[in-house]
Motif scaffolding. Structure first.
Motif, mmCIF file in Angstrom:
data_model
loop_
_atom_site.group_PDB
_atom_site.id
_atom_site.type_symbol
_atom_site.label_atom_id
_atom_site.label_comp_id
_atom_site.label_asym_id
_atom_site.label_seq_id
_atom_site.Cartn_x
_atom_site.Cartn_y
_atom_site.Cartn_z
ATOM 1 N N ARG A 255 30.301 -84.530 23.210
ATOM 2 C CA ARG A 255 29.246 -85.305 23.847
ATOM 3 C C ARG A 255 28.401 -84.421 24.732
ATOM 4 O O ARG A 255 28.895 -83.492 25.343
ATOM 5 C CB ARG A 255 29.860 -86.354 24.753
ATOM 6 N N LYS A 256 27.143 -84.818 24.824
ATOM 7 C CA LYS A 256 26.334 -84.227 25.890
ATOM 8 C C LYS A 256 26.540 -85.118 27.087
ATOM 9 O O LYS A 256 26.390 -86.311 27.015
ATOM 10 C CB LYS A 256 24.863 -84.240 25.481
ATOM 11 N N SER A 257 26.907 -84.511 28.183
ATOM 12 C CA SER A 257 27.218 -85.332 29.337
ATOM 13 C C SER A 257 26.339 -84.928 30.503
ATOM 14 O O SER A 257 26.009 -83.770 30.686
ATOM 15 C CB SER A 257 28.688 -85.167 29.673
ATOM 16 N N TYR B 32 35.760 -85.102 23.346
ATOM 17 C CA TYR B 32 36.451 -86.378 23.322
ATOM 18 C C TYR B 32 37.100 -86.517 21.956
ATOM 19 O O TYR B 32 36.589 -85.966 20.988
ATOM 20 C CB TYR B 32 35.414 -87.478 23.518
ATOM 21 N N LYS C 46 21.132 -87.911 13.133
ATOM 22 C CA LYS C 46 19.858 -87.392 13.613
ATOM 23 C C LYS C 46 19.498 -87.937 14.981
ATOM 24 O O LYS C 46 18.654 -87.397 15.683
ATOM 25 C CB LYS C 46 18.754 -87.802 12.627
ATOM 26 N N HIS C 47 20.121 -89.045 15.355
ATOM 27 C CA HIS C 47 19.715 -89.719 16.580
ATOM 28 C C HIS C 47 20.240 -88.994 17.825
ATOM 29 O O HIS C 47 21.348 -88.484 17.828
ATOM 30 C CB HIS C 47 20.228 -91.146 16.562
ATOM 31 N N ASP C 48 19.414 -88.978 18.851
ATOM 32 C CA ASP C 48 19.779 -88.283 20.087
ATOM 33 C C ASP C 48 21.032 -88.840 20.738
ATOM 34 O O ASP C 48 21.768 -88.124 21.405
ATOM 35 C CB ASP C 48 18.629 -88.391 21.101
ATOM 36 N N LEU C 49 21.247 -90.129 20.592
ATOM 37 C CA LEU C 49 22.377 -90.750 21.282
ATOM 38 C C LEU C 49 23.694 -90.555 20.548
ATOM 39 O O LEU C 49 24.744 -90.884 21.068
ATOM 40 C CB LEU C 49 22.130 -92.249 21.454
ATOM 41 N N VAL C 50 23.627 -90.058 19.338
ATOM 42 C CA VAL C 50 24.857 -89.870 18.574
ATOM 43 C C VAL C 50 25.329 -88.434 18.730
ATOM 44 O O VAL C 50 24.660 -87.506 18.304
ATOM 45 C CB VAL C 50 24.631 -90.189 17.079
ATOM 46 N N PRO C 51 26.478 -88.234 19.391
ATOM 47 C CA PRO C 51 26.985 -86.872 19.550
ATOM 48 C C PRO C 51 27.557 -86.354 18.236
ATOM 49 O O PRO C 51 27.641 -87.095 17.257
ATOM 50 C CB PRO C 51 28.074 -87.027 20.591
ATOM 51 N N SER D 36 14.956 -90.245 15.940
ATOM 52 C CA SER D 36 15.933 -89.619 16.830
ATOM 53 C C SER D 36 15.903 -90.228 18.225
ATOM 54 O O SER D 36 16.818 -90.026 19.009
ATOM 55 C CB SER D 36 15.706 -88.117 16.908
ATOM 56 N N ILE E 72 34.755 -85.288 19.120
ATOM 57 C CA ILE E 72 33.383 -85.636 19.463
ATOM 58 C C ILE E 72 32.922 -84.750 20.607
ATOM 59 O O ILE E 72 33.591 -84.671 21.639
ATOM 60 C CB ILE E 72 33.302 -87.120 19.867
ATOM 61 N N GLU F 155 28.706 -80.574 28.654
ATOM 62 C CA GLU F 155 29.297 -80.879 27.364
ATOM 63 C C GLU F 155 30.702 -81.423 27.594
ATOM 64 O O GLU F 155 31.440 -80.887 28.402
ATOM 65 C CB GLU F 155 29.366 -79.613 26.508
ATOM 66 N N PRO G 284 29.284 -96.028 11.557
ATOM 67 C CA PRO G 284 28.180 -95.348 10.870
ATOM 68 C C PRO G 284 28.133 -93.844 11.138
ATOM 69 O O PRO G 284 27.667 -93.082 10.289
ATOM 70 C CB PRO G 284 26.938 -96.023 11.431
ATOM 71 N N ALA G 285 28.613 -93.430 12.306
ATOM 72 C CA ALA G 285 28.507 -92.008 12.645
ATOM 73 C C ALA G 285 29.514 -91.150 11.891
ATOM 74 O O ALA G 285 29.407 -89.930 11.866
ATOM 75 C CB ALA G 285 28.684 -91.814 14.149
ATOM 76 N N LEU H 146 24.380 -97.200 14.706
ATOM 77 C CA LEU H 146 24.550 -95.787 15.074
ATOM 78 C C LEU H 146 25.980 -95.414 15.461
ATOM 79 O O LEU H 146 26.284 -94.254 15.675
ATOM 80 C CB LEU H 146 23.616 -95.429 16.230
ATOM 81 N N PRO I 7 22.542 -91.584 11.115
ATOM 82 C CA PRO I 7 22.805 -91.684 12.545
ATOM 83 C C PRO I 7 22.911 -90.320 13.222
ATOM 84 O O PRO I 7 22.575 -90.182 14.387
ATOM 85 C CB PRO I 7 24.150 -92.411 12.617
#
Lengths: 381, 77
Positions: free
Chosen positions: B63-65, B73, B9-14, A251, B61, B70, B46-47, A265, B7
């Motif tokens: 996003r965390k901004s 988009y 799960k990743h923090d950067l993927v909103p 993550s 989407i 929040e 991929p997302a 990603l 993807p």
């Protein structure tokens, strides 16, 4: 009270609502809270960018001006690590131009427990690192007459790198074509079937460069402690494969290669990385640029779903207007191409109208005036 | 490699969600735009592969901004 806040959900961004909710004392009456919230909405609306504001122009100036003050120092050593990282202006140019091959790809690998606490981190780091055959070898013995190469492996290094003779032999047969080999104890005998010295020697060099274990493209690994936990910083990047490892925290692990992030990603993550990387450089230089400017640039680059650099091949080529494209770079090429294709320019954007000395559709020039004519009916005679 | 990267799960993927036809109409009406005015996202991104989006779909989407907490988009596929 929660209900009251929910009412304002569409009127205020979440961060302001959360802060208000935290700061307003619980015993405040409903009317008072409403008064505060209404005041907040007013303030918020007053601080918004007005429609028609040339935000792109402001962004360009806001990034460009501090950019002139940036040190032109290309490399600097980041603390104790021995790794060179591109920073400063060259890095910003690299990101904004959307260069596919960046000069110093890097990854930050976050780990799960127990590796997080530094346990077994060295072994893990070595497993991630790309290992070529040359690094595991004690000695190459060339037998020119028979066209054979005897590879004597170093048992100590093998143990440290967690590879054994069999796996090396297997990868060698898979990757190098036209050879036969026999593995015994710590030696591998390769029959090259070549005759001249030159060719045997060339084969030896080729074998030396053959990849035997680890993850491709990761040329250096460096375990470091950041805050409370241990992470691995790498030179070279291969996000797709690193994320598949069980020990890796999938993550947070991240690469600085925006195109790789986009591939693995998605575009939204790539946008985040662009913002983060540009902001990091600007911060490192002790400059101060509002993050909103960088967000605007990043959003523009990611508008089409893939990363487009701010170059004549990237975002500029997406512009609808011929004159706008021509005004950026290589005007003659654009004008010739457009005339051959019979393109039309609707003059809907700013720069075309500047060229033609007309009011531009920005700011107050953006709105038109519609007049509703009231025609009085003629009186019947 | 049997395992696939997730993807989401990743923090950067909103968070990406697919809009229904009705929501799409509402969105276009609210901002007075057409589908072609939206920023785009690749079908193979991929997302959104797990959403099985088709061309013409709209992805919402969240996003965390840093500046707004929040931010919502939209991207057209």
């Amino acid at each position: 009270m929660d209900k009251l806040f929910a009412e304002y959900k569409d009127k205020l961004p979440k961060i302001i609502l959360d802060e208000l909710q935290e700061k307003i004392p619980a015993k405040a009456g409903e009317a008072r809270i409403r008064k505060i919230l209404d005041a907040a909405v007013n303030e918020y609306n007053a601080s918004l960018v007005e429609p028609g504001e040339s935000v792109g122009l402001i962004t360009a100036e806001s990034i460009g001006e501090p950019g002139t003050q940036m040190t032109l120092n290309m490399f600097h050593l980041a603390g104790v690590s021995e790794m060179n990282v591109t920073t400063g202006l060259p890095r910003i140019i690299e990101i904004l131009d959307g260069k596919k091959e960046i000069s110093t790809p890097m990854m930050e690998i976050y780990l799960k427990k127990p590796y997080k606490d530094g346990k077994g981190i060295r072994e893990l780091a070595l497993r991630i690192k790309e290992i070529k055959l040359g690094e595991t070898v004690q000695e190459f013995v060339l037998s020119v007459a028979e066209g054979k190469i005897e590879i004597i492996l170093d048992p100590k290094k093998l143990e440290a790198l967690h590879v054994d003779v069999d796996t090396i032999a297997k990868t060698l047969t898979k990757q190098v074509k036209g050879i036969q080999l026999k593995a015994k104890d710590n030696t591998i005998v390769v029959n090259t079937k070549k005759e001249s010295i030159n060719e045997v020697y060339k084969m030896k060099e080729k074998l030396k460069d053959t990849f035997v274990s680890g993850i491709k493209d990761i040329t250096h690994v460096l375990p470091v402690k950041r805050g409370e936990e241990f992470i691995i910083i790498t030179a070279g990047s291969n996000l797709a494969e690193v994320l598949l490892l069980d020990e890796v925290d999938d993550s947070r692990t991240i690469s600085n290669d925006i195109f790789e992030v986009q591939k693995v990603l998605g575009i939204e993550a790539a946008r985040e990385v662009i913002i983060k990387e540009v902001y990091k450089v600007i911060e490192d230089q002790g400059l101060n640029v509002d993050i909103r400017h960088i967000m605007l640039v990043a959003s523009t680059m990611c508008f089409s779903g893939t990363i487009k650099g701010i170059t004549r091949y990237g975002v500029v080529s997406e512009k609808g207007s011929v004159l706008a494209r021509a005004s950026f770079e290589t005007p003659i090429k654009h004008i010739i191409d457009a005339s051959m294709l019979g393109e039309e320019d609707q003059l809907t954007s700013v720069i075309e109208n500047v060229m033609l000395n007309q009011p531009v559709p920005a700011g107050t020039g953006m709105t038109g005036l519609v007049v509703k004519e009231v025609v009085k009916e003629k009186k019947k005679d | 490699m049997a395992k696939n990267i997730d993807p989401s799960k990743h923090d950067l993927v909103p968070k990406h969600t697919l809009l229904s036809d009705k929501e799409k109409e509402e969105l276009f009406a609210r901002y007075r735009i057409t589908f072609f005015d939206l920023p785009r996202i690749e079908k193979t991104d991929p997302a959104i592969t797990h959403l099985n989006a088709k061309s013409g779909d709209v992805i919402k989407i969240i996003r965390k901004s840093k500046t707004a907490g929040e931010a919502v988009y939209y991207r057209g596929v």
